[in-house]
Design an enzyme around this catalytic site. Structure first.
Site, PDB file in Angstrom:
ATOM      1  N   HIS A  84      30.124  43.985   5.489  1.00 39.68           N
ATOM      2  CA  HIS A  84      30.443  43.040   4.420  1.00 39.68           C
ATOM      3  C   HIS A  84      31.218  41.865   5.007  1.00 39.68           C
ATOM      4  CE1 HIS A  84      32.302  41.412   0.748  1.00 39.68           C
ATOM      5  NE2 HIS A  84      31.240  41.918   0.137  1.00 39.68           N
ATOM      6  N   ASP A  85      30.906  40.656   4.553  1.00 38.04           N
ATOM      7  CA  ASP A  85      31.522  39.478   5.164  1.00 38.04           C
ATOM      8  C   ASP A  85      33.041  39.497   5.069  1.00 38.04           C
ATOM      9  OD1 ASP A  85      31.447  39.115   2.428  1.00 38.04           O
ATOM     10  OD2 ASP A  85      30.740  37.046   2.503  1.00 38.04           O
ATOM     11  N   GLU A 152      33.887  22.636  -6.855  1.00 42.66           N
ATOM     12  CA  GLU A 152      32.509  22.421  -6.413  1.00 42.66           C
ATOM     13  C   GLU A 152      31.614  21.987  -7.566  1.00 42.66           C
ATOM     14  OE1 GLU A 152      31.518  26.107  -4.591  1.00 42.66           O
ATOM     15  OE2 GLU A 152      32.852  25.797  -2.879  1.00 42.66           O
ATOM     16  N   GLY A 254      36.626  29.206   4.914  1.00 43.12           N
ATOM     17  CA  GLY A 254      36.496  27.759   4.825  1.00 43.12           C
ATOM     18  C   GLY A 254      37.623  27.082   4.092  1.00 43.12           C
TER      19      GLY A 254
END
Length: 336
Positions: A84-85, A152, A254
């Site tokens: 899993h990331d 976003e 990020g």
């Protein structure tokens, strides 16, 4: 459903791993309220899976196509990573000891701690925390938070209207706006997938008796401050449930490149914020493979090597008294 890492492992071995595999470090949530983990029927959790520990070898690459593309310098081993990331990202937190919280920051934010055992209690159930697998049998005790999703979606609207902002311009606009005018609850259901994010934010402000944002800068400042205050709310929950003291927050992913939000977060939580690495998932993945190859021995050696190799930035709290007063106002707005 297997993660991409499991599918890749299967394909890399020419279908030999066609059975489903769950790595101990994947996002397998464990925590049935009112039951300790050893009381769970393990057959329910694992009857369809073959358990593999992170760092275990799966043999070597197979297949004519793969051999033609990759196998030029002998056999290439296949290593089970934290599939899993977020599990790989947490493995890359450059911490020296366990007394930290982490914030995997991106479109969605995941804030948590690394523990040796799951935390299953009335409080964790009430606050909707999860226990997910980490490397070395650890548990990632965490909570999902809406992250940069609000911004976003606003950016998409502004771009359609001909106002495309670079990220540096967004940060500059936020710095120009009047502070602490309005707040939103980033996790309010209305922000999950609205037709128009700016209208959803404006509607929330109007319903809660706050000034409606008038400029793009107003929206950006509102989002950044609200996220920082929400992070403070969640880290206070963690402090109440953690089996150890928490004295710093590591921001990875990020979102760690957003210096203004990092500073706001440090101000709000009253603790140092260490930002980086931004590519934590890839680094954690690579370091697990490096450990399997014998380059390092423990996850703490992995983290020390990352700390020595990757530049991070530390943000110390500022204006703590002001932010404490603002936090009280925020709680009144979001009704908590």
């Amino acid at each position: 459903v297997p993660h991409d890492a499991e599918i890749l492992r299967c394909r890399a071995q020419g279908g030999q791993a066609a059975h489903r595999v769950v790595g101990i470090g994947d996002a397998v949530g464990i925590g049935v309220h009112g039951y300790a983990p050893d009381a769970l029927d393990q057959r329910i959790l694992y009857q369809a899976f073959h358990r593999v520990h992170v760092g275990a070898g799966f043999g070597h690459l197979h297949g004519d196509e793969l051999q033609a593309k990759i196998l030029r310098h002998g056999k290439v081993p296949v290593i089970a990573v934290a599939g899993h990331d977020t599990a790989s990202a947490v493995a890359a937190v450059p911490a020296a000891d366990r007394e930290f919280a982490y914030l995997s920051s991106g479109t969605w934010s995941l804030m948590g701690i690394e523990t040796e055992e799951p935390i299953i209690s009335e409080e964790s159930f009430r606050h909707n925390f999860t226990n997910e697998g980490g490397i070395d049998g650890t548990t990632r005790f965490l909570k999902n938070i809406t992250g940069m999703w609000l911004l976003e979606q606003c950016r998409k609207e502004w771009e359609k209207a001909g106002r495309a902002y670079a990220y540096s311009e967004i940060v500059e606009l936020a710095g120009q706006a009047v502070p602490f005018v309005r707040f939103v609850d980033p996790d309010d259901p209305r922000f999950a997938n609205p037709t128009c994010m700016t209208k959803a934010i404006a509607g929330y402000c109007e319903e809660t008796g706050q000034p409606v944002p008038e400029t793009d800068a107003d929206f950006i400042r509102c989002i950044f401050e609200s996220l920082a205050l929400r992070y403070n709310e969640v880290i206070r929950m963690l402090k109440g449930m953690a089996p150890f003291r928490i004295d710093r927050l590591h921001v990875i992913g990020g979102g760690s490149k957003n210096n203004l939000l990092n500073q706001f977060t440090a101000n709000a939580i009253g603790m140092p914020v260490i930002a980086g690495p931004s590519e934590a998932t890839a680094i954690g993945n690579g370091m697990v493979q490096a450990r399997s190859a014998g380059i390092v021995s423990t996850r703490w050696e992995m983290r020390q090597l990352i700390a020595d190799s990757i530049q991070t930035e530390t943000f110390l709290p500022q204006d703590e008294t002001v932010w404490k007063d603002v936090y009280d106002r925020y709680l009144q707005v979001v009704k908590r």
